[in-house]
Design a protein around this motif. Structure first.
Motif, PDB file in Angstrom:
ATOM      1  N   GLN A 183      -3.520  -9.202  -3.842  1.00  0.00           N
ATOM      2  CA  GLN A 183      -2.383  -9.144  -3.283  1.00  0.00           C
ATOM      3  C   GLN A 183      -2.099  -9.911  -2.155  1.00  0.00           C
ATOM      4  OE1 GLN A 183      -1.234  -4.712  -3.192  1.00  0.00           O
ATOM      5  NE2 GLN A 183      -3.013  -4.181  -3.929  1.00  0.00           N
ATOM      6  N   PHE A 196      -3.688 -10.227   1.558  1.00  0.00           N
ATOM      7  CA  PHE A 196      -5.071  -9.604   1.561  1.00  0.00           C
ATOM      8  C   PHE A 196      -6.046 -10.892   1.711  1.00  0.00           C
ATOM      9  CE2 PHE A 196      -8.791  -7.612  -0.194  1.00  0.00           C
ATOM     10  CZ  PHE A 196      -8.729  -6.369   0.406  1.00  0.00           C
ATOM     11  N   PHE A 203      -5.146   2.427  -2.032  1.00  0.00           N
ATOM     12  CA  PHE A 203      -4.459   1.067  -1.136  1.00  0.00           C
ATOM     13  C   PHE A 203      -2.973   0.986  -1.417  1.00  0.00           C
ATOM     14  CE2 PHE A 203      -4.185  -3.267  -0.098  1.00  0.00           C
ATOM     15  CZ  PHE A 203      -5.093  -3.517   0.973  1.00  0.00           C
ATOM     16  N   ASP A 204      -2.412   1.378  -2.321  1.00  0.00           N
ATOM     17  CA  ASP A 204      -1.016   1.178  -2.502  1.00  0.00           C
ATOM     18  C   ASP A 204      -0.206   2.365  -1.489  1.00  0.00           C
ATOM     19  OD1 ASP A 204      -1.075  -0.652  -4.319  1.00  0.00           O
ATOM     20  OD2 ASP A 204      -0.807   0.628  -6.141  1.00  0.00           O
ATOM     21  N   ARG A 206      -0.605   0.397   1.763  1.00  0.00           N
ATOM     22  CA  ARG A 206       0.406  -0.785   1.854  1.00  0.00           C
ATOM     23  C   ARG A 206       2.123   0.081   1.998  1.00  0.00           C
ATOM     24  NH1 ARG A 206      -0.849  -5.724   0.105  1.00  0.00           N
ATOM     25  NH2 ARG A 206       1.102  -6.076  -0.492  1.00  0.00           N
ATOM     26  N   MET A 260       2.205   0.899   5.464  1.00  0.00           N
ATOM     27  CA  MET A 260       2.511  -0.406   6.407  1.00  0.00           C
ATOM     28  C   MET A 260       4.093  -1.150   6.238  1.00  0.00           C
ATOM     29  SD  MET A 260      -0.099  -0.284   8.273  1.00  0.00           S
ATOM     30  CE  MET A 260       0.424  -1.543   9.281  1.00  0.00           C
ATOM     31  N   ARG A 261       4.480  -1.062   5.144  1.00  0.00           N
ATOM     32  CA  ARG A 261       5.673  -1.585   4.991  1.00  0.00           C
ATOM     33  C   ARG A 261       6.849  -1.135   5.543  1.00  0.00           C
ATOM     34  NH1 ARG A 261       4.083  -2.113  -0.663  1.00  0.00           N
ATOM     35  NH2 ARG A 261       5.205  -0.186  -1.168  1.00  0.00           N
ATOM     36  N   GLY A 298       5.584  -9.146   2.662  1.00  0.00           N
ATOM     37  CA  GLY A 298       4.520  -8.959   1.704  1.00  0.00           C
ATOM     38  C   GLY A 298       3.182  -9.224   2.360  1.00  0.00           C
ATOM     39  N   THR A 302       2.273  -6.979   5.447  1.00  0.00           N
ATOM     40  CA  THR A 302       1.786  -5.905   4.852  1.00  0.00           C
ATOM     41  C   THR A 302       0.240  -5.969   4.407  1.00  0.00           C
ATOM     42  OG1 THR A 302       4.085  -5.267   3.955  1.00  0.00           O
ATOM     43  CG2 THR A 302       2.084  -4.101   2.954  1.00  0.00           C
ATOM     44  N   GLY A 303       0.065  -6.967   3.804  1.00  0.00           N
ATOM     45  CA  GLY A 303      -1.256  -7.086   3.113  1.00  0.00           C
ATOM     46  C   GLY A 303      -2.261  -7.435   4.508  1.00  0.00           C
ATOM     47  N   CYS A 340      -1.975  -6.367   7.471  1.00  0.00           N
ATOM     48  CA  CYS A 340      -1.959  -5.008   8.481  1.00  0.00           C
ATOM     49  C   CYS A 340      -2.956  -4.009   7.558  1.00  0.00           C
ATOM     50  CB  CYS A 340      -0.798  -4.564   9.116  1.00  0.00           C
ATOM     51  SG  CYS A 340      -0.038  -6.089  10.038  1.00  0.00           S
ATOM     52  N   SER A 341      -2.685  -3.952   6.234  1.00  0.00           N
ATOM     53  CA  SER A 341      -3.324  -2.915   5.493  1.00  0.00           C
ATOM     54  C   SER A 341      -4.902  -3.040   5.675  1.00  0.00           C
ATOM     55  CB  SER A 341      -2.911  -2.785   4.155  1.00  0.00           C
ATOM     56  OG  SER A 341      -1.373  -2.556   4.192  1.00  0.00           O
TER      57      SER A 341
END
Length: 402
Positions: free
Chosen positions: A88, A91, A191-192, A195, A198-199, A228, A231-232, A234-235
């Motif tokens: 993703q 990541f 995980f979604d 995410r 975080m978005r 994107g 988001t990846g 920080c997640s």
């Protein structure tokens, strides 16, 4: 020399000592340092057990790719095409150079000692707050819930800028990502969820950047990072930034309680704390394998031909107990001179948060035993339950009294 025998994937610590790697590793390092195993999802993999070979593999990003890390600690069966799905966006732990280098460089700027020095007082205050709560509640308490989990959870959330009201739920979901028994679909859903949160937080911070890592990344690299990617990044930091430290705190306390002579040395000589933390990291090595790597070309290690496309796992606890690294490796010694252990990995993918974890461990352990000098287990040692089916080794709970 060609070694093609296969063994079950060892993750459980073996023998009479719960802090030791699986017993098979000692024999493997001696006679079969590269062997075959099968991952929980059914895929075959190689296991590397010696210190020098693990360093070689982790340091060779040209021959070993991290792309499978995008599917979790243990990748599921590959599709018929045998192609590993791309990770993703953002990541970065599943990226390879040069893209990994680009993103990691941006993130690393938030983990310099200069920036992290600002967190020292915050870490101390969180430790004191939880020790106060323990003292007020009175014994016995579960140290996992009272200190080991909330400390790193609070610190990584503070570093990122996560609102207080959302922290507990996010970390509950994040912890499930490390459970090797969680089905891949459930891991993906968890995980979604992270995410999605975080978005929303990043969208808010783009309008009003805060003082945390998210705000820093937006101010310094906002034009170079898509939503994107942000988001990846920080997640990943959120779910990975507390699990290993939390497990180390609880397991490290148990280790010291089971070695009272070492704890006594540490109490009498607090100047040994930093070195003792390094010895604990080496001795415990709570991360079993790190991420599963993928060979990008044919490579020979210890006479074994690893083919392009093969999965490869590095047994970090085994490498850190290799006699080639340190003499008498199965002895825990807080006075031992620190060695270049692999508890945080090695090379380009060395844990970006290693310095932060060290700050937390160095602050937490002396404060805990200073506040409660008579701290002891509130149950028989045999009653302590270990989490053997997690990608990060630890204890489920740790009842203590004083």
């Amino acid at each position: 020399m060609s070694m093609t025998s296969e063994m079950p994937l060892p993750v459980r610590r073996g023998g009479l000592c719960p802090f030791s790697p699986a017993e098979e590793f000692r024999a493997l390092r001696s006679s079969e340092p590269v062997c075959r195993t099968t991952l929980p999802g059914g895929e075959p993999s190689w296991v590397i057990t010696r210190y020098a070979d693990v360093r070689r593999v982790l340091g060779d990003t040209a021959s070993f790719s991290n792309i499978a890390a995008g599917q979790g600690p243990m990748p599921p069966p590959r599709p018929e095409s045998r192609e590993i799905p791309p990770p993703q966006e953002g990541f970065f732990v599943a990226y390879d150079p040069p893209e990994h280098t680009r993103l990691r460089r941006m993130v690393s700027s938030a983990f310099t000692m200069r920036r992290l020095s600002r967190l020292h007082s915050y870490v101390d205050s969180v430790v004191a707050e939880h020790l106060d709560a323990m003292e007020a509640a009175g014994p016995p308490v579960d140290l996992v819930q009272a200190l080991a989990l909330p400390l790193p959870s609070s610190v990584i959330s503070e570093l990122l800028g996560v609102p207080h009201a959302d922290r507990a739920e996010l970390h509950r979901i994040g912890a499930m990502l490390f459970d090797l028994t969680t089905p891949p679909a459930a891991q993906a859903a968890n995980f979604d969820h992270v995410r999605a949160f975080m978005r929303d937080l990043i969208a808010h911070e783009r309008a009003v950047p805060g003082d945390g890592l998210i705000g820093m990344l937006l101010r310094e690299h906002g034009e170079d990072l898509s939503d994107g990617e942000m988001t990846g990044i920080c997640s990943l930091l959120l779910v990975a930034g507390y699990e290993t430290t939390a497990k180390m705190i609880a397991l490290g306390v148990l280790l010291l309680l089971r070695h009272p002579e070492q704890l006594a040395i540490l109490r009498d000589r607090p100047e040994l704390t930093a070195g003792a933390v390094e010895e604990m990291l080496r001795y415990l090595s709570v991360v079993h394998y790190g991420f599963v790597l993928t060979a990008t070309r044919d490579v020979t290690i210890q006479g074994c031909r690893i083919r392009a496309g093969d999965y490869v796992m590095c047994a970090l606890p085994s490498a850190n107990r290799d006699e080639a690294l340190v003499p008498d490796p199965d002895r825990f010694d807080v006075t031992r001179r620190p060695v270049p252990h692999l508890a945080f990995g090695y090379g380009a993918h060395h844990c970006v948060g290693a310095a932060l974890a060290r700050i937390e461990l160095r602050a937490c352990l002396p404060a805990l035993f200073g506040r409660f000098p008579d701290l002891h287990l509130a149950v028989d040692p045999e009653e302590v339950v270990f989490e053997t089916h997690s990608a990060v080794y630890g204890v489920r709970s740790l009842p203590v009294a004083w």
